[in-house]
Scaffold this active site. Structure first.
Site, mmCIF file in Angstrom:
data_model
loop_
_atom_site.group_PDB
_atom_site.id
_atom_site.type_symbol
_atom_site.label_atom_id
_atom_site.label_comp_id
_atom_site.label_asym_id
_atom_site.label_seq_id
_atom_site.Cartn_x
_atom_site.Cartn_y
_atom_site.Cartn_z
ATOM 1 N N GLN A 186 35.799 62.906 -7.560
ATOM 2 C CA GLN A 186 35.369 61.619 -8.115
ATOM 3 C C GLN A 186 36.301 61.191 -9.245
ATOM 4 O OE1 GLN A 186 32.918 59.877 -6.709
ATOM 5 N NE2 GLN A 186 32.753 58.238 -8.190
ATOM 6 N N ASP A 191 38.269 60.298 1.231
ATOM 7 C CA ASP A 191 38.421 59.102 0.390
ATOM 8 C C ASP A 191 39.570 58.215 0.889
ATOM 9 O OD1 ASP A 191 36.611 58.649 -1.692
ATOM 10 O OD2 ASP A 191 37.524 60.180 -2.979
ATOM 11 N N LYS A 246 25.838 59.864 -3.432
ATOM 12 C CA LYS A 246 26.573 60.395 -2.273
ATOM 13 C C LYS A 246 25.895 61.654 -1.726
ATOM 14 C CE LYS A 246 30.912 58.315 -3.744
ATOM 15 N NZ LYS A 246 32.281 58.453 -4.306
HETATM 16 N N1 L34 Z 1 37.188 59.654 -5.608
HETATM 17 N N2 L34 Z 1 36.248 58.045 -6.982
HETATM 18 C C1 L34 Z 1 36.454 58.533 -5.739
HETATM 19 N N3 L34 Z 1 35.965 57.928 -4.631
HETATM 20 C C2 L34 Z 1 35.237 56.787 -4.736
HETATM 21 O O1 L34 Z 1 34.807 56.162 -3.639
HETATM 22 C C3 L34 Z 1 34.957 56.274 -6.003
HETATM 23 N N4 L34 Z 1 34.161 55.162 -6.202
HETATM 24 C C4 L34 Z 1 34.505 54.230 -7.284
HETATM 25 C C5 L34 Z 1 34.665 55.075 -8.569
HETATM 26 N N5 L34 Z 1 35.355 56.340 -8.348
HETATM 27 C C6 L34 Z 1 35.509 56.906 -7.129
HETATM 28 C C7 L34 Z 1 32.825 55.117 -5.992
HETATM 29 O O2 L34 Z 1 32.210 55.991 -5.387
HETATM 30 C C8 L34 Z 1 33.305 53.327 -7.313
HETATM 31 N N6 L34 Z 1 32.284 53.998 -6.528
HETATM 32 C C9 L34 Z 1 30.952 53.555 -6.392
HETATM 33 C C10 L34 Z 1 30.014 54.199 -5.576
HETATM 34 C C11 L34 Z 1 28.708 53.747 -5.473
HETATM 35 C C12 L34 Z 1 28.304 52.638 -6.167
HETATM 36 C C13 L34 Z 1 29.215 51.991 -6.968
HETATM 37 C C14 L34 Z 1 30.521 52.447 -7.077
HETATM 38 C C15 L34 Z 1 26.878 52.189 -6.048
HETATM 39 O O3 L34 Z 1 26.111 52.781 -5.346
HETATM 40 N N7 L34 Z 1 26.472 51.129 -6.771
HETATM 41 C C16 L34 Z 1 25.121 50.619 -6.764
HETATM 42 C C17 L34 Z 1 24.481 50.723 -8.149
HETATM 43 C C18 L34 Z 1 24.570 52.068 -8.769
HETATM 44 C C19 L34 Z 1 24.050 52.080 -10.195
HETATM 45 O O4 L34 Z 1 22.892 51.703 -10.409
HETATM 46 O O5 L34 Z 1 24.826 52.476 -11.115
HETATM 47 C C20 L34 Z 1 25.156 49.143 -6.362
HETATM 48 O O6 L34 Z 1 24.153 48.657 -5.871
HETATM 49 O O7 L34 Z 1 26.193 48.503 -6.571
#
Ligand code: L34
Length: 295
Positions: free
Chosen positions: A98, A121, A54
């Site tokens: 988060q 959010d 982020k």
């Molecule tokens: N307050 N908490 C708050 N806001 C959110 O919007 C989130 N979330 C969820 C968990 N807790 C939170 C996220 O940001 C899940 N989440 C999130 C954000 C980004 C990715 C996955 C979940 C992401 O970028 N995933 C990548 C892979 C990342 C890796 O390698 O670990 C993908 O390609 O899916």
């Protein structure tokens, strides 16, 4: 016939480039630089990686960002004080805390402490309520990212049967409301299913669109899917894999290998919904800095 793979990573890149150009214009005109605050408590590796992504995305788009990191022993009172400071800081347009939080901190109390005007959010009850009523609000990032994917891949939703699997407050519940709203993407007939649903497979087999948000790897199998259906996989499960560099692999809630040949459209994990969640947060933060939702 193999499904069209929805490239969330590329789509997020495109959206971020659009945002970057808009921010450049705003700055040239002497407008405000969007500024996101992010609070990370503890050292959960997954949360750290999402927060890093982020903050990096803010830089890519020309946003300012302020990351506040505290150890998991922080008290609830101390966290609430940090939230108050962010609420009162005029330069911060929006901020997030988060999740998940350590067990001794009440997530509901924390969410309620965030000024709805800065709740990018979209988790505060005021924003959830406004979303449910179809009023201007910050939409929760993951559901909004999914709507963007449906829109940009021109997937028909009107009159379609959508089955949401999982009723969490941040994905399943808001997703079911948004897809039933009178709009595009929307106008779906929605079934919200969960752990007490009887004969889940009978429900998913009737779905034109499946939103899988349960948090169990490979939960949605090919026999649960109708030919040509659109499959959106929200799962980001870390499964041990000794052959992987990091010692684990990311697996969705959908058995991708076997579902792929049956689906019409499908999102991969990684590279699907996850990057779109980050892009949606940037969309909300830009809207906050332009005072588009509240003034
Ligand atoms: N307050 N908490 C708050 N806001 C959110 O919007 C989130 N979330 C969820 C968990 N807790 C939170 C996220 O940001 C899940 N989440 C999130 C954000 C980004 C990715 C996955 C979940 C992401 O970028 N995933 C990548 C892979 C990342 C890796 O390698 O670990 C993908 O390609 O899916």
């Amino acid at each position: 016939m193999a499904a069209t793979i929805i490239d969330g990573k590329q789509l997020a890149k495109t959206i971020k480039e659009e945002i970057r150009q808009e921010v450049e214009r705003i700055k040239l005109q002497g407008g405000k630089t969007p500024h996101l605050g992010a609070v990370l408590i503890g050292d959960d590796p997954a949360s750290q990686s999402y927060i890093r992504s982020k903050v990096r995305s803010c830089e890519q788009c020309g946003f300012a960002s302020t990351l506040i990191q505290k150890p998991s022993i922080i008290t609830e009172y101390q966290l609430l004080s940090i939230i108050k400071e962010l609420n009162d800081d005029d330069d911060i347009d929006g901020f997030i805390v988060q999740l998940p939080l350590p067990e001794h901190i009440d997530e509901e109390k924390v969410t309620l402490a965030i000024d709805p005007k800065k709740d990018v959010d979209g988790f505060h009850p005021v924003n959830f309520g406004r979303m449910a009523l179809g009023l201007p609000s910050y939409l929760p990032a993951t559901p909004n990212g999914i709507l963007e994917m449906l829109k940009r891949y021109k997937i028909e939703t009107s009159g379609k049967h959508c089955v949401v699997v999982g009723r969490s407050n941040i994905v399943g519940k808001p997703m079911s409301i948004l897809l039933a709203n009178k709009s595009y993407p929307g106008n779906c007939t929605v079934t919200l299913t969960h752990s007490r649903t009887q004969d889940l497979a009978a429900e998913t087999r009737r779905a034109d669109i499946i939103i899988a948000a349960i948090g169990i790897p490979n939960f949605i199998t090919a026999d649960m899917v109708k030919e040509g259906a659109t499959i959106i996989d929200v799962g980001i499960n870390r499964v041990d894999d000794v052959t992987a560099k990091r010692g684990y692999r990311l697996k969705g809630d959908v058995d991708f290998e076997n579902v792929q040949s049956k689906a019409g459209f499908i999102t991969p994990v990684p590279g699907g919904v996850g990057p779109m969640t980050v892009a949606s947060l940037l969309i909300n933060t830009l809207r906050a800095s332009k005072k588009e939702v509240y003034d």
